[in-house]
Scaffold this motif. Structure first.
Motif, mmCIF file in Angstrom:
data_model
loop_
_atom_site.group_PDB
_atom_site.id
_atom_site.type_symbol
_atom_site.label_atom_id
_atom_site.label_comp_id
_atom_site.label_asym_id
_atom_site.label_seq_id
_atom_site.Cartn_x
_atom_site.Cartn_y
_atom_site.Cartn_z
ATOM 1 N N ASP A 149 0.824 -1.217 0.000
ATOM 2 C CA ASP A 149 0.000 0.000 0.000
ATOM 3 C C ASP A 149 0.859 1.268 0.000
ATOM 4 O OD1 ASP A 149 -2.349 -1.518 -0.044
ATOM 5 O OD2 ASP A 149 -2.442 -1.617 2.139
ATOM 6 N N GLY A 150 1.939 1.252 -0.773
ATOM 7 C CA GLY A 150 2.809 2.418 -0.906
ATOM 8 C C GLY A 150 3.936 2.510 0.108
ATOM 9 N N ALA A 151 3.904 1.703 1.169
ATOM 10 C CA ALA A 151 4.973 1.699 2.175
ATOM 11 C C ALA A 151 6.079 0.756 1.711
ATOM 12 C CB ALA A 151 4.434 1.264 3.532
ATOM 13 N N GLN A 152 7.298 1.269 1.580
ATOM 14 C CA GLN A 152 8.421 0.479 1.093
ATOM 15 C C GLN A 152 9.079 -0.328 2.203
ATOM 16 O OE1 GLN A 152 11.013 2.562 -1.807
ATOM 17 N NE2 GLN A 152 9.849 4.354 -1.130
ATOM 18 N N ASN A 153 9.822 -1.361 1.808
ATOM 19 C CA ASN A 153 10.619 -2.190 2.711
ATOM 20 C C ASN A 153 9.816 -2.742 3.888
ATOM 21 O OD1 ASN A 153 12.780 -1.788 1.054
ATOM 22 N ND2 ASN A 153 13.772 -0.278 2.356
ATOM 23 N N VAL A 154 8.667 -3.305 3.582
ATOM 24 C CA VAL A 154 7.815 -3.936 4.597
ATOM 25 C C VAL A 154 8.176 -5.419 4.654
ATOM 26 C CG1 VAL A 154 5.448 -4.544 5.197
ATOM 27 C CG2 VAL A 154 5.940 -2.311 4.210
ATOM 28 N N ARG A 173 -0.005 -9.099 8.433
ATOM 29 C CA ARG A 173 -1.173 -9.952 8.172
ATOM 30 C C ARG A 173 -1.901 -9.468 6.928
ATOM 31 N NH1 ARG A 173 -0.581 -14.433 11.096
ATOM 32 N NH2 ARG A 173 0.093 -13.932 13.179
ATOM 33 N N VAL A 174 -2.416 -10.411 6.150
ATOM 34 C CA VAL A 174 -3.157 -10.097 4.931
ATOM 35 C C VAL A 174 -4.461 -9.395 5.275
ATOM 36 C CG1 VAL A 174 -4.466 -11.148 3.040
ATOM 37 C CG2 VAL A 174 -2.195 -11.986 3.587
ATOM 38 N N GLU A 175 -4.770 -8.355 4.498
ATOM 39 C CA GLU A 175 -6.041 -7.649 4.605
ATOM 40 C C GLU A 175 -6.624 -7.532 3.210
ATOM 41 O OE1 GLU A 175 -5.374 -3.876 6.449
ATOM 42 O OE2 GLU A 175 -4.529 -4.763 8.263
ATOM 43 N N ALA A 176 -7.925 -7.561 3.105
ATOM 44 C CA ALA A 176 -8.594 -7.476 1.809
ATOM 45 C C ALA A 176 -8.185 -6.202 1.078
ATOM 46 C CB ALA A 176 -10.103 -7.516 1.995
ATOM 47 N N GLY A 177 -7.922 -6.330 -0.227
ATOM 48 C CA GLY A 177 -7.608 -5.179 -1.057
ATOM 49 C C GLY A 177 -6.178 -4.683 -0.991
ATOM 50 N N MET A 178 -5.335 -5.349 -0.247
ATOM 51 C CA MET A 178 -3.936 -4.951 -0.107
ATOM 52 C C MET A 178 -3.269 -4.851 -1.479
ATOM 53 S SD MET A 178 -1.529 -7.038 2.530
ATOM 54 C CE MET A 178 -1.638 -6.343 4.149
ATOM 55 N N GLN A 179 -2.473 -3.792 -1.690
ATOM 56 C CA GLN A 179 -1.733 -3.595 -2.935
ATOM 57 C C GLN A 179 -0.258 -3.874 -2.655
ATOM 58 O OE1 GLN A 179 -3.096 -2.632 -5.964
ATOM 59 N NE2 GLN A 179 -5.128 -2.701 -5.024
ATOM 60 N N VAL A 180 0.293 -4.886 -3.309
ATOM 61 C CA VAL A 180 1.669 -5.305 -3.069
ATOM 62 C C VAL A 180 2.485 -5.123 -4.349
ATOM 63 C CG1 VAL A 180 3.158 -7.229 -2.374
ATOM 64 C CG2 VAL A 180 0.860 -7.009 -1.400
ATOM 65 N N LYS A 181 3.691 -4.573 -4.192
ATOM 66 C CA LYS A 181 4.609 -4.434 -5.319
ATOM 67 C C LYS A 181 5.927 -5.105 -4.965
ATOM 68 C CE LYS A 181 2.716 -0.247 -7.286
ATOM 69 N NZ LYS A 181 2.962 1.143 -7.650
ATOM 70 N N ILE A 182 6.576 -5.658 -5.972
ATOM 71 C CA ILE A 182 7.861 -6.320 -5.806
ATOM 72 C C ILE A 182 8.965 -5.282 -6.020
ATOM 73 C CG2 ILE A 182 9.359 -8.173 -6.668
ATOM 74 C CD1 ILE A 182 6.637 -9.124 -5.452
ATOM 75 N N ARG A 208 15.512 1.497 -2.497
ATOM 76 C CA ARG A 208 14.324 2.229 -2.094
ATOM 77 C C ARG A 208 14.305 3.599 -2.769
ATOM 78 N NH1 ARG A 208 12.151 2.995 3.983
ATOM 79 N NH2 ARG A 208 10.762 4.700 3.562
ATOM 80 N N ARG A 209 13.113 4.067 -3.124
ATOM 81 C CA ARG A 209 12.981 5.393 -3.746
ATOM 82 C C ARG A 209 13.168 6.470 -2.690
ATOM 83 N NH1 ARG A 209 8.727 2.446 -5.229
ATOM 84 N NH2 ARG A 209 7.292 3.707 -4.013
ATOM 85 N N ALA A 210 14.055 7.405 -2.947
ATOM 86 C CA ALA A 210 14.327 8.505 -2.006
ATOM 87 C C ALA A 210 13.114 9.408 -1.885
ATOM 88 C CB ALA A 210 15.523 9.307 -2.463
ATOM 89 N N GLY A 211 12.866 9.880 -0.682
ATOM 90 C CA GLY A 211 11.792 10.826 -0.425
ATOM 91 C C GLY A 211 10.448 10.185 -0.151
ATOM 92 N N ASP A 212 10.295 8.904 -0.440
ATOM 93 C CA ASP A 212 9.038 8.210 -0.147
ATOM 94 C C ASP A 212 9.054 7.750 1.296
ATOM 95 O OD1 ASP A 212 8.228 8.581 -2.700
ATOM 96 O OD2 ASP A 212 8.343 6.491 -3.299
ATOM 97 N N VAL A 213 8.207 8.336 2.109
ATOM 98 C CA VAL A 213 8.138 7.954 3.521
ATOM 99 C C VAL A 213 6.695 7.633 3.847
ATOM 100 C CG1 VAL A 213 8.536 8.705 5.881
ATOM 101 C CG2 VAL A 213 10.058 9.482 4.077
ATOM 102 N N LYS A 214 6.484 6.464 4.380
ATOM 103 C CA LYS A 214 5.139 6.055 4.848
ATOM 104 C C LYS A 214 5.279 5.232 6.073
ATOM 105 C CE LYS A 214 1.691 6.242 1.385
ATOM 106 N NZ LYS A 214 0.582 5.608 0.757
#
Length: 129
Positions: free
Chosen positions: A98-103, A109-118, A123-129
């Motif tokens: 869901d946009g949070a890197q390095n998880v 735990r899995v939640e419905a609708g979760m968006q996962v990227k490989i 890590r992209r600089a400046g992206d903080v979540k």
């Protein structure tokens, strides 16, 4: 060697320790429980593809059960990585959720609708979540 899993993801098979068939790439299989004890089935999305998982299982387990391997590519060499310890120690299961890197997918735990990227590379600089 690369093979395509039943969910359409490319799976790297380098030096096989076990003899794996194209039909059954993953050695990880979910336990069969009586219907009354099974968790609710939910959908998550990995790289835009629909993946079915059980609510409450770890994201790493859900991805392994769906033959989503590798989980990431290293920043320096670009080598594929997949979970090793499944208990939050090794950091080989890092994904973007869901946009949070390095998880650590083994700790979420899995939640419905979760968006996962490989992740591919650093890590992209400046992206903080």
């Amino acid at each position: 060697m690369w093979v395509r899993s039943r969910t359409g993801f490319l799976v790297a098979l380098s030096l096989p320790i076990f003899k794996l068939s194209k039909r059954s790439v993953s050695m990880f299989r979910a336990m069969t429980l009586p219907v009354s004890e099974q968790r609710t089935v939910v959908e998550i999305f990995v790289e835009g593809r629909r993946v079915v998982a059980r609510e409450g299982e770890t994201l790493a387990a859900a991805l392994l059960n769906s033959d989503v391997v590798p989980f990431r590519y290293t920043p320096v060499s670009g080598k594929p990585r997949a979970p090793l310890c499944l208990m939050g120690v090794c950091f080989d299961c890092l994904v973007e959720v869901d946009g949070a890197q390095n998880v650590q997918s083994c700790m979420v735990r899995v939640e419905a609708g979760m968006q996962v990227k490989i992740p591919r590379g650093a890590r992209r600089a400046g992206d903080v979540k």
